[in-house]
Every structure is written in C-alpha cells, then in structure tokens.
Design a protein around this motif. Structure first.
Motif, PDB file in Angstrom:
ATOM      1  N   PHE A   5      13.050  44.860 138.817  1.00  0.00           N
ATOM      2  CA  PHE A   5      12.707  45.838 137.794  1.00  0.00           C
ATOM      3  C   PHE A   5      13.903  46.544 137.173  1.00  0.00           C
TER       4      PHE A   5
ATOM      5  N   TYR B 150       7.093  51.516 122.399  1.00  0.00           N
ATOM      6  CA  TYR B 150       8.548  51.514 122.329  1.00  0.00           C
ATOM      7  C   TYR B 150       9.090  52.711 123.093  1.00  0.00           C
TER       8      TYR B 150
ATOM      9  N   ARG C  81       0.816  46.236 131.802  1.00  0.00           N
ATOM     10  CA  ARG C  81       0.910  45.756 130.415  1.00  0.00           C
ATOM     11  C   ARG C  81      -0.226  46.331 129.581  1.00  0.00           C
TER      12      ARG C  81
ATOM     13  N   LYS D  80      11.189  47.787 122.652  1.00  0.00           N
ATOM     14  CA  LYS D  80       9.941  47.407 123.307  1.00  0.00           C
ATOM     15  C   LYS D  80      10.143  47.522 124.814  1.00  0.00           C
ATOM     16  N   ILE D  81       9.084  47.842 125.518  1.00  0.00           N
ATOM     17  CA  ILE D  81       9.166  48.029 126.962  1.00  0.00           C
ATOM     18  C   ILE D  81       9.622  46.738 127.632  1.00  0.00           C
ATOM     19  N   GLY D  82      10.598  46.871 128.523  1.00  0.00           N
ATOM     20  CA  GLY D  82      11.155  45.736 129.256  1.00  0.00           C
ATOM     21  C   GLY D  82      12.187  46.228 130.251  1.00  0.00           C
ATOM     22  N   ARG D  83      13.016  45.324 130.747  1.00  0.00           N
ATOM     23  CA  ARG D  83      14.011  45.690 131.760  1.00  0.00           C
ATOM     24  C   ARG D  83      14.992  46.749 131.254  1.00  0.00           C
TER      25      ARG D  83
ATOM     26  N   THR E 144      14.452  49.204 129.136  1.00  0.00           N
ATOM     27  CA  THR E 144      13.873  50.541 129.042  1.00  0.00           C
ATOM     28  C   THR E 144      13.615  51.161 130.412  1.00  0.00           C
ATOM     29  N   LYS E 145      13.661  50.374 131.466  1.00  0.00           N
ATOM     30  CA  LYS E 145      13.447  50.916 132.814  1.00  0.00           C
ATOM     31  C   LYS E 145      14.570  51.868 133.219  1.00  0.00           C
TER      32      LYS E 145
ATOM     33  N   GLY F 162       6.642  50.251 132.351  1.00  0.00           N
ATOM     34  CA  GLY F 162       6.589  48.796 132.351  1.00  0.00           C
ATOM     35  C   GLY F 162       5.903  48.203 133.567  1.00  0.00           C
TER      36      GLY F 162
END
Length: 67
Positions: free
Chosen positions: A55, A16, A9, A21-24, A26-27, A6
């Motif tokens: 992050f 995924y 972009r 979806k990639i975001g906080r 998935t970190k 992430g």
C-alpha cells in the motif's frame, strides 16, 4: 475515509486526492487507521508487514525487520 485511503473501490464516479486519482501515490497524503485493527487468522507479523508494503510507497520493510 476508506475510499479516500484507497482501501475500498468506489462503484461510481471518480475521486481525486491532491489532484490525483486514488492510488499508491495518494496513500502518502491520506491514511486510514481503524479503531480495532484486525488481520486474517493465518497472518503472522511478517505477513501483515508485507500486506502494508503493497500500500505505501515509502514503506521500509528492512527497517521493520531489524532486530
């Protein structure tokens, strides 16, 4: 790896991680550690910590600042 973490972009399509979806969220599943960490010249340690705090949902600023 930067896309999955992430940090960059994508310009097309969707990515995924673990069905999300990639975001906080998935970190917590994917991390990226560069070989030579670098920060902007104006940054102090606390500035860098505040940057990381944005992050990671499980980041504990109080724990980092304890003496």
């Amino acid at each position: 790896m930067k896309l999955l973490a992430g940090l960059v972009r994508q310009t097309e399509g969707e990515i995924y991680v673990d069905g999300k979806k990639i975001g906080r969220k998935t970190k917590a599943v994917v991390s990226y550690l560069q070989d030579n960490p670098s920060f902007d010249g104006w940054m102090k340690v606390e500035d860098a910590l505040r940057f990381y705090e944005l992050f990671y949902l499980d980041f504990e600023m109080d724990r980092c600042l304890r003496k």
